[in-house]
Scaffold this active site. Structure first.
Site, PDB file in Angstrom:
ATOM      1  N   PRO A  66       1.006  -1.147  -0.072  1.00 48.61           N
ATOM      2  CA  PRO A  66       0.065  -0.087  -0.116  1.00 48.61           C
ATOM      3  C   PRO A  66       1.026   1.234   0.149  1.00 48.61           C
ATOM      4  CG  PRO A  66       0.075  -1.111   2.145  1.00 48.61           C
ATOM      5  CD  PRO A  66       0.532  -1.893   1.293  1.00 48.61           C
ATOM      6  N   HIS A  67       0.642   2.167  -0.783  1.00 47.58           N
ATOM      7  CA  HIS A  67       1.431   3.413  -0.973  1.00 47.58           C
ATOM      8  C   HIS A  67       0.486   4.370  -1.520  1.00 47.58           C
ATOM      9  CE1 HIS A  67       1.145   1.541  -5.134  1.00 47.58           C
ATOM     10  NE2 HIS A  67       1.230   2.900  -5.416  1.00 47.58           N
TER      11      HIS A  67
END
Lengths: 149, 163
Positions: A66-67
């Protein structure tokens, strides 16, 4: 900025205690809050969820990345979490995700962000190392696995 | 004896370390009379890898590529300004692709005899995966490489340059 420069025991959690996707995202963001890397928890959470709504960052081989780009950080920031049991993160191969890299970058630092993500992409091809990481017992052990002794 | 340094390339990646390297390169160019070029590589190889690994979506890849193009313009403009402030001539150029390969390519094509880069990570990793692109370039270029350290000292040298 190499990925290994960003990793310290304060930003690693072993094991994660969540058992679903929204909860594990919260738990990962909380790591950054607790370590003093971010102030605005809700802003970061929203940025991560917004990206996940476009498509899951759960990859194959039990890895999720996740970013988000967000002005809630002043420099590239990463948190690592390990869930030995695995969490359904909507991954490409349908398998539970066990190794989580949550990465945040300010909007004006796309270069370092991309290089660090590319290092994770290369890392994801090393099944032996991933397996070793997933079996780590402590945050310090994870840090040591990334660094030269 | 002629100066062994006639053409210097400084690699700019947007990091503070690379800007310090540019200041040092300007000092060295001034003292040796060597030609100087600042080079930025838009890392489209990494963007492609991230798309293939499905870490990036297509629209994300395009968004980040635009960011990197803007970074290249901004940082090279900054280096041009550093040079202009000291009355030093510098060429700036950017390319797209695999960072260390583009650096090697231009060094070979244009006969640079010195590559200047910013300070590398203090932390060593046991894994090749964690060599960053600048470190890879340092390992494979055919010319000598100078790694610039001590930001404060370099700043003093840069500031002491006359215009």
């Amino acid at each position: 900025m190499a990925l290994v420069d960003l990793i310290s025991s304060e930003v690693v959690k072993v094991p994660l205690t969540s058992d679903n996707k929204p909860a594990v995202i919260r738990e990962m963001v909380q790591i950054l809050k607790d370590s003093g890397k971010i102030d605005d928890f809700d802003h970061v959470l929203e940025a991560i969820h917004k990206r996940e709504e476009m498509g899951s960052t759960g990859l194959e081989c039990g890895i999720a990345v996740p970013h988000a780009k967000t002005d809630a950080v002043k420099s590239l920031t990463v948190a690592i979490g390990i869930s030995p049991e695995g969490i359904d993160f909507g991954s490409l191969d349908g398998k539970p995700s066990q190794l989580f890299f949550l990465m945040l970058a300010p909007p004006n630092q796309s270069g370092p962000h991309i290089e660090a993500l590319a290092e994770i992409a290369k890392l994801s091809r090393s099944t032996a190392f991933i397996s070793t990481l997933i079996n780590a017992r402590s945050s310090q052990e994870v840090v040591e696995l990334f660094r030269e002794d | 004896m002629n100066s062994p340094i006639k053409k210097i390339m400084v690699y700019i990646d947007g990091s503070e370390q690379s800007i310090t390297a540019a200041q040092y390169a300007l000092c060295l160019s001034k003292f040796t009379g060597a030609d100087l070029m600042a080079f930025y590589v838009i890392n489209t190889k990494a963007l492609d890898d991230l798309l293939k690994a499905r870490i990036f979506l297509k629209e994300e890849q395009m968004d980040y590529e635009r960011d990197l193009e803007e970074d290249a313009r901004r940082y090279l403009n900054h280096v041009r300004e550093l040079a202009r402030n000291k009355g030093i001539t510098i060429e700036t150029r950017s390319a797209m692709g695999n960072v260390h390969r583009e650096i090697v390519k231009i060094i070979k094509e244009e006969g640079f005899d010195l590559l200047i880069i910013g300070e590398l990570s203090h932390i060593r990793s046991r894994r090749d995966e964690f060599y960053d692109e600048t470190e890879r370039a340092m390992r494979v270029v055919p010319c000598s490489v100078l790694i610039v350290k001590d930001e404060d000292s370099v700043w003093e040298h840069y500031e002491s340059l006359g215009k």
